[in-house]
Every structure is written in structure tokens, then in C-alpha cells.
Design a protein around this motif. Structure first.
Motif, PDB file in Angstrom:
ATOM      1  N   GLU A 194       1.249  -1.410   0.170  1.00  0.00           N
ATOM      2  CA  GLU A 194       0.175   0.607   0.234  1.00  0.00           C
ATOM      3  C   GLU A 194       0.628   1.188   0.029  1.00  0.00           C
ATOM      4  O   GLU A 194       0.341   2.325  -0.691  1.00  0.00           O
ATOM      5  N   ALA A 195       2.363   1.208   0.743  1.00  0.00           N
ATOM      6  CA  ALA A 195       3.043   2.372   1.101  1.00  0.00           C
ATOM      7  C   ALA A 195       3.765   2.591  -0.948  1.00  0.00           C
ATOM      8  O   ALA A 195       3.837   3.342  -1.206  1.00  0.00           O
ATOM      9  N   ALA A 197       2.121   1.078  -3.323  1.00  0.00           N
ATOM     10  CA  ALA A 197       0.853   2.040  -4.418  1.00  0.00           C
ATOM     11  C   ALA A 197       0.779   3.175  -4.265  1.00  0.00           C
ATOM     12  O   ALA A 197       1.060   4.092  -5.100  1.00  0.00           O
ATOM     13  N   ILE A 198       1.126   4.434  -2.767  1.00  0.00           N
ATOM     14  CA  ILE A 198       1.141   5.414  -2.764  1.00  0.00           C
ATOM     15  C   ILE A 198       2.099   6.162  -2.911  1.00  0.00           C
ATOM     16  O   ILE A 198       1.903   7.055  -3.140  1.00  0.00           O
ATOM     17  N   ASP A 199       3.374   5.738  -2.819  1.00  0.00           N
ATOM     18  CA  ASP A 199       4.411   6.430  -3.018  1.00  0.00           C
ATOM     19  C   ASP A 199       4.694   6.163  -4.660  1.00  0.00           C
ATOM     20  O   ASP A 199       5.565   6.602  -5.521  1.00  0.00           O
ATOM     21  N   GLY A 200       3.336   5.852  -5.377  1.00  0.00           N
ATOM     22  CA  GLY A 200       3.292   5.990  -7.521  1.00  0.00           C
ATOM     23  C   GLY A 200       4.931   4.743  -7.711  1.00  0.00           C
ATOM     24  O   GLY A 200       5.365   5.382  -8.753  1.00  0.00           O
TER      25      GLY A 200
ATOM     26  N   ARG B  56      -8.239   6.151   4.327  1.00  0.00           N
ATOM     27  CA  ARG B  56      -7.600   4.933   3.314  1.00  0.00           C
ATOM     28  C   ARG B  56      -8.528   5.401   2.094  1.00  0.00           C
ATOM     29  O   ARG B  56      -7.789   5.119   0.778  1.00  0.00           O
ATOM     30  N   ALA B  59      -7.006   8.315   0.331  1.00  0.00           N
ATOM     31  CA  ALA B  59      -5.399   7.613  -0.265  1.00  0.00           C
ATOM     32  C   ALA B  59      -5.926   6.895  -1.503  1.00  0.00           C
ATOM     33  O   ALA B  59      -5.035   7.200  -1.640  1.00  0.00           O
ATOM     34  N   LEU B  61      -7.167   4.087  -1.544  1.00  0.00           N
ATOM     35  CA  LEU B  61      -6.267   2.440  -0.870  1.00  0.00           C
ATOM     36  C   LEU B  61      -7.784   1.933  -0.423  1.00  0.00           C
ATOM     37  O   LEU B  61      -8.021   0.538  -1.205  1.00  0.00           O
ATOM     38  N   PRO B  81      -4.112   5.692  -6.474  1.00  0.00           N
ATOM     39  CA  PRO B  81      -3.357   6.438  -5.254  1.00  0.00           C
ATOM     40  C   PRO B  81      -2.443   7.279  -5.502  1.00  0.00           C
ATOM     41  O   PRO B  81      -1.574   7.968  -4.854  1.00  0.00           O
ATOM     42  N   MET B  88       1.626   9.034   3.276  1.00  0.00           N
ATOM     43  CA  MET B  88       1.074   8.014   3.980  1.00  0.00           C
ATOM     44  C   MET B  88       1.450   7.844   4.954  1.00  0.00           C
ATOM     45  O   MET B  88       2.876   6.861   5.373  1.00  0.00           O
TER      46      MET B  88
END
Lengths: 297, 374
Positions: A194-195, A197-200, B56, B59, B61, B81, B88
Motif C-alpha cells: 500500500e505504501a 502504491a501511494i508512493d507511485g 484509506r 488515500a 486504498l 493512489p 501516508m
């Protein structure tokens, strides 16, 4: 050491020894003793027609190690087979595991179907393959000819026969990798992904920088187990080609088997088996280190 | 790519936001919330209240069942995202265990193909702010929990995103470290003001960190306001009980008229009500209501008139050194008293009087639990 009058082990240790005794006995009877007998045989002239069991020292070892068939056909075959089979099934198994790791309709059915090869006995799979690749009645040639192409004498030429052997082994073992790698994938923590994914992070980078390194230990264990196992492959080769054409697809276990049980030279066969055992011991240890290091990067 | 103008305006607007899991579980219900640019908002509530799900969804997610999320001037509902330009921090840090701290910090920037020299500069700045310089070569598992969480913070800072999202980042730390990291996050926000949403179940964290505190329960926003306003004027019994530690005491009383004044009365308590409250309670004359008393607003002894105090029996005395916490019994209700001076001579079993300023009384509707006088 222990003082006079004191029992050799403490009570707890004695109890533990008692508990492992049955397993130790079984191991000794069915593993240690046969190996010892085999090792003994490898130093003697021992054949059914020659029951004197004369001590000949390292003679059999010299004979095997100087046999050009062993050095230039059997050993290369064995290692090529090991590398191709392990790598092929690993790549395919990983691909399938990644596919199955994301939910889709009918996932459960696909998962079950994929496991079928695991439930097929290798000998049966080999027989299936032999029929499929039969140059006169096989479905492969029938399809090829239907498409206007020439049928191939698959099992009559060395490298096509070898290819069929490798393919059969990959087909048999891919689900095993899939199963273990899927379990590995599903046990990975969700948050780093998930991290990412957020970090692109692109899908490919997630795969190379997160999934692969995090799966490292599972992959290493799979590869080492399968490599050692592949080294000992006997059944599918014996069924598919019997080592032929000629002796060109003979793997190490076939070589030992043929010596011991077809030419009935137990001494020579045992020597070959023990040489193989030593080789795989070294290969296994080296492999473990090398694969671990590669996967660590 | 973000243009520099949009970087300046990173408000978040949630409108009629809903999240369903299957047909049975309605995790987030019609949440409306506007978070101003550079504002620090704390989402707080008990576990399962939908605060993490809301975060989430911001974000990206979690899918949004219905409603709309805007970040800056864009509706982000259908953006993945990575295109939302948010960063996050996770409860369990979510660091990449097999990479060094430096590579962890660099990962997001390398994704964007930022030149290594710029990455190094950004990491230097973040490491400076968070005191990470000595740790850059280590692996996350060689670090303590607090250090790992600082690395996770650093990973967000280097990306310089529009929005910071915090998902219970301090929950895995021990109490002392939690207080330290709280200060660190607060300092960070003043150094680089960025729109931030902080999810926590700890009302102390929410109160200390948030410019605004949003209290959620069962997927619904109960109240949103500054820490002082949600503490001083809770809109319902839930908020009143959730915000403040120790929690507010609740007593069942009836409103009666006694001469010129109104009183809140039960078998054990009779307290005068001030005029402002009395006006609000006009319609409740002779009817039961719930009275709320904050432990820190109760005092031992009765200096003032009798109408401002009531008798209680001490059951437990907790000496904290800086203050004494008293657990008392008033009729059949339990009442906690805080901030009793530590030198006070009091023991379990003592009969005492507790006094309270009339302006400090809260009253709630016993059925709807909404505040009548907050």
C-alpha cells in the motif's frame, strides 16, 4: 566427562532420547544400513555372477569417473536438466502464483485445475507425454500435420527427446511452485504494498523491488529442494525414453540404475550412486549460498 | 504532474462519502467534511467507527461506495493512489524491510525518476529534520519502533506531497515514545505546513495535534471543531464521554423549580442551575435529563453555598503525585474526581462533599443523547 556413579544423561534427556528412538531406529534400518551396504559394495567386485565380493578398493570409482559416457553425456544431461527444469517451473509457477494472488471470477476453479499435475503420478504423466509425442500416432504430430507442418520424430532425436523430458518435468512441478509461492505471497504484509502504491510505484518495480525480495526465502527453499530432487529424477526419463535414443538422454540415476540392475554390476552401480550423492551434497550446499545471495540483491 | 500553483491549495473536501462492505456493513455514512489547506485535522473515535476507512478512501486504498472526494481542485474518486499526490504513515510503519533507510526514503522519488543528486538533497533535509543521519545505512529491523516511525515520516516528507495522511502512527509505540513523537509531528507540521489528516483512537493525540478534531462513531461524524470547542461544548453524550480524560461523569437527574431557581435533582444530588442553562432547560421542567460533570471540574469540600455541592462516598483513592484521582459513589452512580491536590488527606470510605460551578454543568436529552446545555 560424567563422574563415576552419575547417570550418563539427566532424566529429561533420557526421556527425549526415548521419544526419538523409534524414528532413529527406522532411519538406521532403512537409510543408514542400506547406504553402508551400498558403500561397502562400491569397494568390492560384486555381481550376481561373481558372489565372492573381492575387495577392489577405489577401482569402481576410477572406472566411473573415467567413463566418457558418464563424464560427457550423463553429467551434462543431469545438470542441464536440473537447470532448465528448476528455472522453467520456477518462472511459470511464480507467474501463476502472481495471477492467482489477485481475486478474479472463477479463481477457485482455476486454482484447483492448476493443481491437477501434482496429483498425477509422474510415470502416468510420462506415458501420456510419450503417446502425445509418438511420431506416428501422437496428437502433437497430428496437429502439426493438420496445420500443414511436418511431424517430428520427437523421441527419436536426442535434443527433442530431451526437450520433451524437460517439458514433462516442468509441467509436473509448476503447480508445486505455484502452491508454495502463492502461500508465500499471501503471507506477505499488505502495508508495504500500500505504501508503494501511494508512493507511485509501477507494477514492475513493485515486483522487482518488493515482491521478489520479500519472497526470497520461499524461492530459495523451493529452488534448493527442487534442484536436489531434479538431480535424482528417474521415473519420467525411464518411462519416456529409457535413456535413449542410445544413451543420449540418460540422467545420473538412470546411469546408476542401468549399471546396478541391468548389467547387474552392483559394485560399479553403487560407486556411481555414491559419486552422485557426493556431487549433489556439494551442489546443494553451493546452490543454497548462491541462490540466497542472488535473491538478496 | 502537479503544477506549482495547485501545490499551494490542497484542501480536502469529502461530500456525502459512503463506504459499504457487502450489503450488511455500512462502514462510513454520509460523511461531509472540509479540511482547509495546511490544516491539521484529527479523526478520532473508537475502533470500528470508520475513521481509518475514511482515511484509506482519501488515500485511494479503498474504493468509494458513493459520494465525492476532492483534493485541491480535483475530484480524485477514480484516481489511483499514486496520482493523488498524498503520502501516508502507517500504524506498523510499512517500511521496506530489505532496503536501507536511505533507499526507503529514496524509493518514492526514484519511482518518479528524480535525479539522484536531488534525492540526496531531499533526504539530507528530511534526515536533518528528523535526526536520521546516523541511521541512513541501517536496515529498518535494526531500528527501534520510534526510529522506524521517524523513517516512515521521513519517507513522506521527502516526497513533499499535497497531503499527509496518518493512520494511527503512534499506536505501536510505548507511552513515553508516543508523547515524544506527538511533539515531533507537531513540530514537523509547523516547519512544513501541509494539509494533514491524522487518524487515532486516542483522544489525547487528537486534542494535542489537531487544529480541528473530528469525532466519529459508527461511520458518522458526531462533531467537528477545535479541541477547545469539542471539549467545552460537546454536541452529544458520546462526544462528551469520549473527549476528556478521565471521562465525564453522567448522572440521571430531574429538573425542578425551587423558588426562583431551577435545580437538577436526584435522590443523592441537588444542584442549582445557572440562568443561561435554566432558559435552555425550560421545556424540561419536571422531566428526567442526563447531567454531565467533568472530573476536573469537581472539587473536594464545599466552600460555596450548599446548592453547589453534593455528598459522596470515597471508594478508591489514586495518588498520582501531581494530583489525586478519586473514585466516589453518589447515590447509585459512580463519580470520578480529578485534580484533587496531592496533599489532601482523604481515604477510602470517607464521606465528602463535591462542589461544582453551575456554569460547568452539561445536560443531555436522555433519549437522543444530544446536548441540551453543552
Amino acid at each position: 566427562m560424567t563422574g563415576a556413579g552419575r547417570p550418563l544423561f539427566g532424566e529429561q534427556t533420557r526421556f527425549m532420547l526415548l521419544l526419538i528412538t523409534p524414528a532413529a531406529l527406522l532411519l538406521t534400518l532403512f537409510q543408514v544400513v542400506p547406504i553402508a551396504i551400498g558403500a561397502n559394495a562400491s569397494f568390492r567386485d560384486w555381481a550376481l555372477y561373481n558372489p565372492k565380493k573381492t575387495w577392489v578398493g577405489l577401482h569402481h570409482y576410477e572406472a566411473v569417473l573415467s567413463d566418457p559416457e558418464f563424464l560427457w553425456v550423463v553429467l551434462p544431461n543431469t545438470f542441464i536438466f536440473m537447470i532448465l527444469s528448476v528455472a522453467g517451473a520456477l518462472v511459470l509457477g511464480l507467474a501463476l502464483a502472481l495471477l492467482l494472488n489477485r481475486p478474479f471470477a472463477g479463481q477457485k476453479i482455476v486454482q484447483t485445475v492448476l493443481l491437477v499435475p501434482l496429483m498425477v503420478a509422474p510415470v502416468i504423466a510420462a506415458i501420456m507425454m510419450r503417446w502425445m509425442f509418438n511420431d506416428q500416432f501422437g496428437i502433437v504430430n497430428a496437429v502439426l500435420e493438420g496445420l500443414g507442418l511436418d511431424g517430428q520424430p520427437w523421441l527419436v532425436e536426442r535434443w527433442t527427446a530431451f526437450g520433451v523430458i524437460v517439458m514433462t518435468d516442468i509441467w509436473l512441478w509448476t503447480p508445486w511452485y505455484t502452491l508454495l509461492l502463492l502461500a508465500g505471497l499471501q503471507s506477505l504484509p499488505r502495508e508495504p504494498f500500500e505504501a508503494a502504491a501511494i508512493d507511485g510505484t509501477s507494477t514492475w518495480r513493485v515486483f522487482t523491488h518488493l515482491t521478489l525480495p520479500m519472497l526470497r526465502s520461499v524461492i530459495v527453499v523451493c529452488v534448493v529442494i527442487r534442484a536436489i530432487d531434479a538431480f535424482r529424477t528417474f521415473d519420467i526419463v525411464w518411462t519416456l525414453t529409457g535413456g535413449g535414443p542410445g544413451r543420449s538422454t540418460e540422467l545420473f540415476s538412470l546411469y546408476a540404475y542401468v549399471l546396478a540392475f541391468l548389467t547387474l554390476d552392483f559394485g560399479r552401480g553403487s560407486a556411481a550412486a555414491i559419486i552422485g550423492g557426493l556431487i549433489i551434497l556439494v551442489v546443494g550446499a553451493v546452490l543454497y549460498r548462491v541462490v540466497d545471495r542472488i535473491a538478496r540483491v | 504532474m502537479m503544477t506549482s500553483t495547485t501545490k499551494f491549495m490542497a484542501s480536502i473536501v469529502l461530500s456525502k462519502l459512503n463506504k459499504h462492505y457487502g450489503s450488511l456493513h455500512h462502514a462510513v455514512k454520509d460523511v461531509d467534511l472540509t479540511i482547509a489547506d495546511k490544516e491539521f485535522v484529527a479523526l478520532v473515535g473508537p475502533s470500528g467507527c470508520g475513521k481509518s476507512t475514511t482515511l484509506r478512501m482519501i488515500a485511494g486504498l479503498e474504493d468509494i461506495s458513493s459520494g465525492e472526494i476532492r483534493i485541491g481542485d480535483r475530484v480524485v474518486n477514480n484516481l489511483p493512489p499514486r496520482d493523488r499526490d498524498v503520502a501516508m504513515v502507517f500504524q506498523n510503519y510499512a517500511l521496506y524491510q530489505h532496503m536501507s533507510v536511505y533507499d526507503n526514503l529514496a524509493f518514492g522519488l526514484r519511482n518518479k525518476k528524480v535525479p539522484e543528486s536531488e534525492i540526496k538533497a531531499a533526504i539530507d533535509r528530511a534526515a536533518e529534520m528528523l535526526g536520521l543521519h546516523e541511521l541512513l545505512k541501517r536496515r529498518p529491523r535494526q531500528l527501534s519502533g520510534g526510529q522506524q516511525q521517524r523513517v516512515a515520516l521521513g519517507r513522506c516528507i521527502v516526497r513533499n506531497p499535497l497531503v499527509f495522511l496518518f493512520d494511527e502512527p503512534l499506536s505501536n509505540l510505548d507511552a513515553k515514545l508516543r508523547a515524544q513523537m506527538r511533539i515531533e509531528i507537531k513540530r514537523l507540521h509547523s516547519q512544513m505546513p501541509t494539509t494533514s489528516v491524522f487518524v487515532t483512537h486516542d483522544q489525547v493525540e487528537a486534542m494535542t495535534l489537531g487544529d480541528r478534531v473530528v469525532i466519529m462513531r459508527d461511520g458518522e461524524v458526531q462533531q467537528a471543531g477545535t479541541p477547545l470547542s469539542v471539549y467545552g461544548h460537546p454536541v452529544n453524550r458520546f462526544v462528551a464521554g469520549f473527549i476528556g480524560a478521565p471521562a465525564m461523569n453522567f448522572l440521571d437527574v430531574t429538573i425542578r423549580k425551587e423558588g426562583d431557581t431551577r435545580v437538577a435533582q436526584s435522590a443523592a444530588v441537588k444542584l442549582a442551575i445557572n440562568e443561561a442553562s435554566a432558559r435552555a432547560l425550560e421545556a424540561w421542567q419536571g422531566r428526567p435529563v442526563i447531567m454531565g460533570l467533568r472530573p476536573e471540574h469537581l472539587a473536594l469540600g464545599s466552600d460555596g453555598p450548599v446548592s453547589r455541592s453534593f455528598p459522596a462516598k470515597v471508594e478508591v483513592v489514586e495518588q498520582l503525585g501531581s494530583e489525586i484521582l478519586l473514585e466516589t459513589r453518589v447515590g447509585d452512580a459512580r463519580v470520578t474526581v480529578a485534580r484533587v491536590p496531592p496533599e489532601t488527606q482523604v481515604a477510602a470510605g470517607d464521606q465528602v462533599r463535591l462542589s461544582v460551578q453551575p456554569g460547568r454543568l452539561h445536560f443531555f436529552d436522555p433519549k437522543t443523547e444530544t446536548a441540551i446545555v453543552a
